[in-house]
Design an enzyme around this catalytic site. Structure first.
Site, PDB file in Angstrom:
ATOM      1  N   HIS A  18      69.690  34.099  -6.337  1.00 23.47           N
ATOM      2  CA  HIS A  18      70.166  34.885  -5.185  1.00 23.47           C
ATOM      3  C   HIS A  18      71.678  35.131  -5.298  1.00 23.47           C
ATOM      4  CE1 HIS A  18      66.670  32.713  -2.998  1.00 23.47           C
ATOM      5  NE2 HIS A  18      66.276  33.954  -3.208  1.00 23.47           N
ATOM      6  N   LYS A  42      57.213  29.509  13.047  1.00 19.59           N
ATOM      7  CA  LYS A  42      56.950  28.883  11.755  1.00 19.59           C
ATOM      8  C   LYS A  42      58.268  28.410  11.153  1.00 19.59           C
ATOM      9  CE  LYS A  42      55.018  30.186   7.450  1.00 19.59           C
ATOM     10  NZ  LYS A  42      55.319  31.350   6.696  1.00 19.59           N
ATOM     11  N   ARG A  91      62.523  40.055 -10.487  1.00 24.47           N
ATOM     12  CA  ARG A  91      62.396  39.140 -11.619  1.00 24.47           C
ATOM     13  C   ARG A  91      61.309  39.593 -12.585  1.00 24.47           C
ATOM     14  NH1 ARG A  91      61.908  34.171  -7.588  1.00 24.47           N
ATOM     15  NH2 ARG A  91      60.898  35.907  -6.549  1.00 24.47           N
ATOM     16  N   SER A 129      62.643  29.831  -5.265  1.00 24.25           N
ATOM     17  CA  SER A 129      62.816  28.877  -4.147  1.00 24.25           C
ATOM     18  C   SER A 129      61.599  27.971  -3.982  1.00 24.25           C
ATOM     19  CB  SER A 129      63.053  29.628  -2.838  1.00 24.25           C
ATOM     20  OG  SER A 129      64.263  30.339  -2.882  1.00 24.25           O
TER      21      SER A 129
HETATM   22  P1  ADP Z   1      61.363  36.551   0.355  1.00 18.31           P
HETATM   23  O1  ADP Z   1      60.886  35.385   1.151  1.00 18.31           O
HETATM   24  O2  ADP Z   1      61.638  37.775   1.151  1.00 18.31           O
HETATM   25  O3  ADP Z   1      60.606  36.845  -0.932  1.00 18.31           O
HETATM   26  P2  ADP Z   1      63.390  35.132  -1.115  1.00 18.31           P
HETATM   27  O4  ADP Z   1      64.350  34.280  -0.366  1.00 18.31           O
HETATM   28  O5  ADP Z   1      62.371  34.415  -1.926  1.00 18.31           O
HETATM   29  O6  ADP Z   1      62.793  36.110  -0.057  1.00 18.31           O
HETATM   30  O7  ADP Z   1      64.163  36.146  -2.052  1.00 18.31           O
HETATM   31  C1  ADP Z   1      65.042  37.118  -1.562  1.00 18.31           C
HETATM   32  C2  ADP Z   1      65.326  38.146  -2.638  1.00 18.31           C
HETATM   33  O8  ADP Z   1      65.908  37.509  -3.761  1.00 18.31           O
HETATM   34  C3  ADP Z   1      64.082  38.860  -3.173  1.00 18.31           C
HETATM   35  O9  ADP Z   1      64.434  40.197  -3.474  1.00 18.31           O
HETATM   36  C4  ADP Z   1      63.778  38.136  -4.437  1.00 18.31           C
HETATM   37  O10 ADP Z   1      63.085  38.964  -5.372  1.00 18.31           O
HETATM   38  C5  ADP Z   1      65.174  37.822  -4.924  1.00 18.31           C
HETATM   39  N1  ADP Z   1      65.186  36.669  -5.813  1.00 18.31           N
HETATM   40  C6  ADP Z   1      64.608  35.473  -5.642  1.00 18.31           C
HETATM   41  N2  ADP Z   1      64.838  34.652  -6.692  1.00 18.31           N
HETATM   42  C7  ADP Z   1      65.578  35.374  -7.574  1.00 18.31           C
HETATM   43  C8  ADP Z   1      66.134  35.131  -8.876  1.00 18.31           C
HETATM   44  N3  ADP Z   1      65.934  33.975  -9.509  1.00 18.31           N
HETATM   45  N4  ADP Z   1      66.845  36.104  -9.438  1.00 18.31           N
HETATM   46  C9  ADP Z   1      67.036  37.286  -8.805  1.00 18.31           C
HETATM   47  N5  ADP Z   1      66.524  37.594  -7.616  1.00 18.31           N
HETATM   48  C10 ADP Z   1      65.818  36.661  -6.988  1.00 18.31           C
END
Ligand code: ADP
Length: 154
Positions: A18, A42, A91, A129
Site C-alpha cells: 500500500h 463488522k 497485483r 493484508s
Molecule cells: P480492499 O479491502 O478494498 O481490497 P485492501 O486494503 O486489501 O483493500 O487494498 C487496498 C488497495 O491496495 C487495493 O487496490 C489493493 O489491490 C491494493 N494493494 C493491496 N496490497 C497491495 C500490494 N502488495 N501492492 C500493491 N497494491 C496493493
C-alpha cells in the site's frame, strides 16, 4: 482545480505494498486521501483507530496525505471530499478482474470519477493484508511486510 484522489481500502493492516502505491501516486495528485472503508456492524482484525494511527504515522512528513475513515459508497465519499480520482493497486490477474467490476460499476454510478490503477512493483506483489493477519494470528513476525511505523505488536 486541485487534483484529489481517494485511495480506498480496508488497510487491515497497511502494508509496504500500500505504501508503495501511495508514494508512486504522489507526483500525480495534489492531495491523496487514504480512506479506510469500514462497516459499523463488522469489526476489522485491527481496530479502526489503530489502522488510522499507523497510516498517519507512516506519512507524518507528507503534507499531501490525509487519512480518513468512511462508511457507505466510495463514490459518495469521493463527492463529499471533492475527489475526482479513485486510486487502486493491481497485483495479479485476479485483482484485475475484481477491480474491473468495481471500477466499471463506479463509472456507471458517477461518470465524473476516474479510477486510476498502478501496477505493483514486482517484489511487493506477494504482500497481502490477509496473509499478514494470518502470520500475526499465529504468533509469527510479519514486520518485514509493513512499514516501520506500523508496529503490529502495539
Ligand atoms: P480492499 O479491502 O478494498 O481490497 P485492501 O486494503 O486489501 O483493500 O487494498 C487496498 C488497495 O491496495 C487495493 O487496490 C489493493 O489491490 C491494493 N494493494 C493491496 N496490497 C497491495 C500490494 N502488495 N501492492 C500493491 N497494491 C496493493
Amino acid at each position: 482545480m486541485e487534483k484529489i484522489a481517494i485511495f480506498p481500502g480496508s488497510f487491515d493492516p497497511f502494508t509496504k505494498g500500500h505504501e508503495s502505491i501511495v508514494n508512486r501516486a504522489l507526483p500525480l495528485f495534489d492531495k491523496i486521501i487514504i480512506a479506510i472503508g469500514y462497516n459499523s456492524n463488522k469489526d476489522g482484525f485491527f481496530p479502526l483507530e489503530k489502522r488510522m494511527g499507523w497510516i498517519k504515522d507512516v506519512f507524518k512528513n507528507e503534507p499531501k496525505i490525509v487519512v480518513e475513515a468512511y462508511q457507505g459508497l466510495t463514490v459518495d465519499f469521493c463527492n463529499r471530499m471533492k475527489a475526482k480520482y479513485i486510486l487502486r493497486g493491481l497485483r495479479t490477474a485476479a485483482d484485475f478482474e475484481y477491480e474491473r467490476a468495481i471500477a466499471q460499476t463506479n463509472k456507471m454510478l458517477a461518470k465524473h470519477i476516474e479510477s486510476v490503477f498502478l501496477l505493483t512493483t514486482p517484489e511487493l506483489t506477494p504482500i497481502n493484508s490477509t496473509i499478514v493477519r494470518d502470520i500475526v494470528r499465529n504468533g509469527g513476525d510479519a514486520s518485514m511486510f509493513v512499514p516501520d511505523a506500523v508496529d503490529l505488536k502495539k
